[in-house]
Design a protein around this motif. Structure first.
Motif: not given
Length: 627
Positions: A315-324, A384-390, A396-399, A463-471
């Motif tokens: 139900v809850i996106p995996e990266f949001l499970l870092l929150l409380k 933020v970086k984990f969310g971007s990876l997942k 796209d919203k936070v880049k 995250f760096m590898s992700h950025m190089e693939a995206q941008e």
């Protein structure tokens, strides 16, 4: 009225299935029975609103949970709608609102497969997970209704007789067996009620029978003690209130109470949605540490104020499970398997909505409270970086609000960094992964007004590898992987080729290392004698091998380290001038070893044996200087 009979189960006894299915969760009966009691009150209140029933004046609704350890009973008592004998036959004997065969078809296979998320369809029958015998003593709200008493010992037989109850409502009595003996402990039962029922909509009181009498000396003391009994729950939790009615202190107090975390949260998001689905909640950004692997949040999922479970990733996106936080979604289908939730379009919409609200909050904070955003960044950037990876939509919203700390302590966006350093970096993004270890390289950059960003968290490699693939046109390079032309004199490589050949041979012989790569460069500074470079590709391969537990595979890869010697440095010139002087062999050897170790030290820690030799050699060199 005096009746007995068999429950509507045609194929087999349902109780072993219930016990097996919910074996790991048999505290769930507390949630089921108390939420049923609250439902009974809600139904009566709705009848009053619809003018089909008139509540007596000053009616106070509540649910009592009464423990009698001596008699081995637990009672759940409500003053809600009650039931008639006919309703008991319909709702209890036919297995909680569904035909027995439907129930078996729906749930039997789950006993051996995935744990089911919620058990709200099961309701009353969860009592038999802990009780040998269960009785229902109930009186309907209807005028002239007769009280009814139902009893069942966990088999397929039941009895239904006229009851003795004189007040509207229901008392369910559990005669606890061996499977439920833990719940005869007051602390265990109380904490279970608090776990599942802390925010249910009507006051829940916990009462221990048989103990308080021994403590009370007279009736007046009894009255005083009775007045001190407080409900275990908060009937109007903060998430149900409108954000405008909640103060900063309210949010902080709720956070401390629910999560037992006495460090204040950084900020929070109040979710309040009525259409196209009903969802309310509060998500908190806690202070998190620098180790991504040990980051763990807690998102509590509720259904109409009834606790369901922690961290339901379907139900809850995996990266949001870092929150409380808490999320209450009455529309969520709960009596289904997790695989169904994972593939359910409605659940996906809920997940997307939560993700969007978090991205909107971060974007708003960046735009309207930029100074605070920069203060929080050290804590929130792994999230933020984990969310971007997942989640690409989240990225796209936070880049555009992802920022980086520079070696000068300033925060910059990647776009601003690249634009500002375009001439010196030639589209490379230089970064630092360990400010202390790479301090020599940082000093060199600062000396010539070059800049690099700090990426020192364990998530940054991915995250760096992700950025190089995206941008497009983004290429990260660690500060010790290459020397910018801006740090070197404009000398021809051909001019330095003889020096490189001479010193490479010398260092290979002295260090007994045939694979060593040596290069002579004319750096703009004379102070720096030697520096070690490791290609970005080679280092990333080594780190990936280590990350994925391949260990020796990375260690056994050919090293792509290059020892760079500064042609303008006096020690390097001394080696070039005197490398063939047999009277200076010992000095030459010592200088070569020292320059190599100094270069390596700026690049990574020396192995213990090498460090011992380095210290001993440093003392010898100082002794020579002192003579």
């Amino acid at each position: 009225m005096n009746e007995s009979g068999s429950l509507s189960i045609h194929s087999e006894n349902i109780f072993p299935i219930i016990k097996k299915w919910l074996y790991s969760d048999h505290d769930i009966f507390v949630r089921e029975l108390i939420s049923n009691a609250c439902d009974a009150i809600t139904k009566l209140k709705k009848l009053d609103v619809m003018s089909e029933y008139t509540l007596p004046e000053n009616t106070t609704f509540k649910v009592d949970v009464v423990l009698n350890e001596k008699d081995k009973t637990i009672k759940i008592i409500d003053n809600g709608i009650g039931m008639t004998a006919e309703e008991i036959k319909k709702y209890i004997n036919q297995i909680a609102f569904s035909g027995a065969e439907d129930f078996l078809d729906k749930y039997k296979d789950k006993a051996n497969q995935e744990q089911i998320i919620g058990h709200f369809g099961l309701g009353f029958y969860s009592a038999f997970m802990v009780a040998e015998t269960v009785t229902i003593d109930t009186l309907s709200y209807e005028d002239g209704a007769a009280p009814a008493l139902w009893e069942c010992d966990g088999g397929t037989e039941f009895s239904l007789t006229e009851g003795s109850r004189t007040q509207r409502g229901t008392t369910i009595t559990l005669h606890i067996g061996d499977d439920g003996k833990d719940f005869l402990n007051a602390y265990t039962l109380r904490t279970t009620i608090e776990k599942y029922c802390s925010f249910m909509p009507y006051d829940i009181f916990f009462i221990e029978e048989g103990k308080e009498e021994a403590k009370k000396e007279d009736a007046s003391e009894e009255k005083e003690e009775q007045e001190e009994i407080k409900p275990l729950n908060d009937t109007n939790p903060l998430w149900l209130k409108h954000p405008n009615d909640c103060s900063e202190e309210d949010y902080k107090a709720f956070y401390k109470k629910v999560f037992m975390d006495f460090k204040e949260p950084l900020f929070w998001i109040h979710l309040n949605m009525d259409y196209p689905f009903n969802l309310k909640g509060i998500l908190y950004f806690p202070k998190i540490n620098n180790e991504f692997e040990s980051m763990e949040g807690q998102i509590k999922l509720f259904n109409n104020q009834v606790f369901v479970a922690d961290n339901i990733k379907e139900v809850i996106p995996e990266f949001l499970l870092l929150l409380k936080g808490v999320i209450d979604c009455p529309d969520l289908p709960l009596n289904v398997s997790r695989s169904f939730l994972q593939n359910d379009g409605f659940v996906k919409k809920i997940s997307d909505y939560i993700t969007k609200k978090v991205a909107d909050k971060l974007t708003g904070l960046y735009k309207t409270e930029n100074d605070n955003f920069k203060k929080f960044w050290g804590d929130i950037h792994p999230f933020v970086k984990f969310g971007s990876l997942k989640d690409n939509k989240f990225y796209d919203k936070v880049k555009d609000i992802i920022i980086y700390k520079s070696i000068y302590g300033e925060y910059v966006s990647l776009k601003d960094y690249m634009e500002k350093n375009k001439e010196k970096n030639k589209d490379k993004v230089f970064y630092v992964s360990d400010e202390q270890q790479q301090s020599q390289y940082i000093d060199l950059f600062k000396q010539y007004e070059m800049d690099a960003i700090v990426l020192d968290h364990s998530i940054d490699q991915a995250f760096m590898s992700h950025m190089e693939a995206q941008e497009q046109d983004v290429k990260f390079q660690r500060i010790d992987s290459d020397l910018s032309d801006h740090l070197k004199e404009a000398s021809s490589e051909e001019d330095l080729k003889p020096a490189t050949e001479t010193l490479e041979k010398l260092f290979k012989d002295v260090l007994n290392n045939d694979t060593l790569k040596v290069k002579v460069e004319s750096l703009k500074t004379e102070d720096l004698s030697s520096i070690m470079l490791l290609s970005e590709e080679s280092r990333r391969m080594q780190e990936m091998s280590k990350m994925y537990g391949l260990g020796d595979l990375g260690a056994n890869m050919p090293s792509d380290e290059t020892l760079v010697l500064n042609n303008k440095n006096q020690l390097v010139q001394y080696l070039l001038t005197n490398n063939e002087d047999e009277t200076k062999v010992d000095d030459i050897k010592m200088i070569c070893e020292q320059l190599y170790d100094l270069a390596l030290l700026s690049h990574k820690p020396l192995p213990p044996e090498s460090m011992t030799k380095f210290i001993k050699r440093s003392n010898q060199l100082l002794s020579k200087l002192a003579l």
